[in-house]
Design an enzyme around this catalytic site. Structure first.
Site, PDB file in Angstrom:
ATOM      1  N   ALA A  77       4.780 -39.692  -7.263  1.00 16.37           N
ATOM      2  CA  ALA A  77       5.824 -40.533  -6.690  1.00 16.37           C
ATOM      3  C   ALA A  77       6.529 -39.805  -5.558  1.00 16.37           C
ATOM      4  O   ALA A  77       6.916 -38.644  -5.696  1.00 16.37           O
ATOM      5  CB  ALA A  77       6.817 -40.932  -7.769  1.00 16.37           C
ATOM      6  N   GLY A 118       3.002 -34.710 -15.906  1.00 16.13           N
ATOM      7  CA  GLY A 118       4.258 -33.964 -15.900  1.00 16.13           C
ATOM      8  C   GLY A 118       5.153 -34.457 -14.792  1.00 16.13           C
ATOM      9  O   GLY A 118       4.671 -34.758 -13.693  1.00 16.13           O
ATOM     10  N   GLY A 119       6.451 -34.568 -15.053  1.00 14.43           N
ATOM     11  CA  GLY A 119       7.382 -35.011 -14.025  1.00 14.43           C
ATOM     12  C   GLY A 119       7.004 -36.379 -13.488  1.00 14.43           C
ATOM     13  O   GLY A 119       6.843 -37.341 -14.233  1.00 14.43           O
ATOM     14  N   ASP A 120       6.846 -36.450 -12.156  1.00 11.30           N
ATOM     15  CA  ASP A 120       6.480 -37.725 -11.532  1.00 11.30           C
ATOM     16  C   ASP A 120       5.003 -37.755 -11.159  1.00 11.30           C
ATOM     17  O   ASP A 120       4.588 -38.554 -10.318  1.00 11.30           O
ATOM     18  CB  ASP A 120       7.339 -37.972 -10.294  1.00 11.30           C
ATOM     19  N   GLU A 121       4.205 -36.904 -11.785  1.00 12.78           N
ATOM     20  CA  GLU A 121       2.772 -36.843 -11.472  1.00 12.78           C
ATOM     21  C   GLU A 121       1.959 -37.473 -12.597  1.00 12.78           C
ATOM     22  O   GLU A 121       2.125 -37.127 -13.774  1.00 12.78           O
ATOM     23  CB  GLU A 121       2.339 -35.395 -11.256  1.00 12.78           C
TER      24      GLU A 121
END
Length: 225
Positions: A77, A118-121
Site C-alpha cells: 500500500a 507484514g504491515g501493509d505488504e
C-alpha cells in the site's frame, strides 16, 4: 426365559452398541472444531488472510505441480503513513483490510491464496497463462484502487504491485526466490524505476539481500550475496 442377569447384560451390550456411533460422532465434531480453531488462529486477524508459511507452502507445492502457470505477487500500500497520520490508525487498518479482502477474493478465483506478509505488504500466489500476466496485473490494480469508506470518509487506495513467474526462473527456484523476485519488482514499480506492468526477471529473483531483506527496506544499508 433368560435369567435376569443375562437380560441385564444384554441390555448393557445394546446400550453400548447404540452409544458408540454417538460417541464417534462427538469425537469427529470435536476434531473438526479444533481444526477450524487452529486454522482461524493461523490467519491474520485484520485481513483474514493466510499466514506467510501457508503462502510459501502453497507456492512450493504449485512450483512442483503447476510451474508453467505459477505466478507470485507482492503488493504494498502506498501512502499508508500519511493516512495513519492524518486520519488515525483505524483508517489505515480499514484500508489494509479492504485491500486484503479484495486481493484474497481475486487470488482465490485464480486458483491461489493471499497472505499478509507484514504491515501493509501482502502476497499472493495464482495460476495464470503467462500470456495473461500483464492484463491481470492491470485489472488487479484497478480493483485494489476502488474507493473504501471509513466513518463517512472516502479513502482512495494506491497499491504498488510486483509479480514473478516461475516459468521465467530456473526449475530449482521455489517460494523464496519467487517472493524475492516479486518483492524486487514491486519496489522497482513503487520507486518509478519500472512501469506498473513490470514482471520480475531472474536478476530480481537472485538480487542480493541484507539479512534476507531487499536493499532499500528501512534498516538495510549494505548489500550481501
Amino acid at each position: 426365559m433368560p435369567a435376569p442377569a443375562a437380560l441385564r447384560q444384554r441390555s448393557r451390550t445394546l446400550l453400548v452398541a447404540a452409544s458408540a456411533p454417538l460417541a464417534l460422532a462427538a469425537l469427529l465434531a470435536d476434531d473438526v472444531r479444533v481444526r477450524h480453531q487452529l486454522e482461524a488462529a493461523r490467519k491474520d486477524p485484520l485481513t483474514g488472510l493466510a499466514s506467510r508459511d501457508a503462502l510459501t507452502n502453497r507456492i512450493n507445492r504449485l512450483a512442483r505441480s503447476r510451474r508453467g502457470q505459477l505466478h507470485v505477487l507482492v503488493a504494498d500500500a502506498d501512502g499508508l503513513k500519511a493516512v495513519n497520520d492524518s486520519l488515525g490508525h483505524a483508517a489505515g487498518d480499514t484500508l489494509i483490510a479492504a485491500i486484503g479482502h479484495r486481493l484474497g477474493t481475486w487470488a482465490a478465483a485464480r486458483g491461489g491464496i493471499a497472505a499478509r506478509l507484514g504491515g501493509d505488504e501482502l502476497g499472493a500466489t495464482l495460476l495464470l497463462p503467462t500470456t495473461n500476466t500483464v492484463r491481470e496485473v492491470v485489472a488487479l490494480r484497478a480493483l485494489l484502487a476502488q474507493p473504501v469508506d471509513h466513518a463517512g470518509q472516502t479513502l482512495r487506495p494506491a497499491v504498488s504491485i510486483g509479480i514473478a513467474r516461475a516459468a521465467d526462473l530456473p526449475d530449482a527456484a521455489g517460494a523464496s526466490r519467487l517472493l524475492r523476485g516479486a518483492d524486487m519488482a514491486m519496489y522497482r514499480v513503487k520507486t518509478g524505476e519500472q512501469p506498473c506492468e513490470y514482471v520480475a526477471t531472474r536478476q530480481d529473483a537472485y538480487a542480493p539481500t541484507v539479512h534476507g531483506r531487499r536493499p532499500g527496506r528501512p534498516g538495510t544499508h549494505l548489500a550481501t550475496a
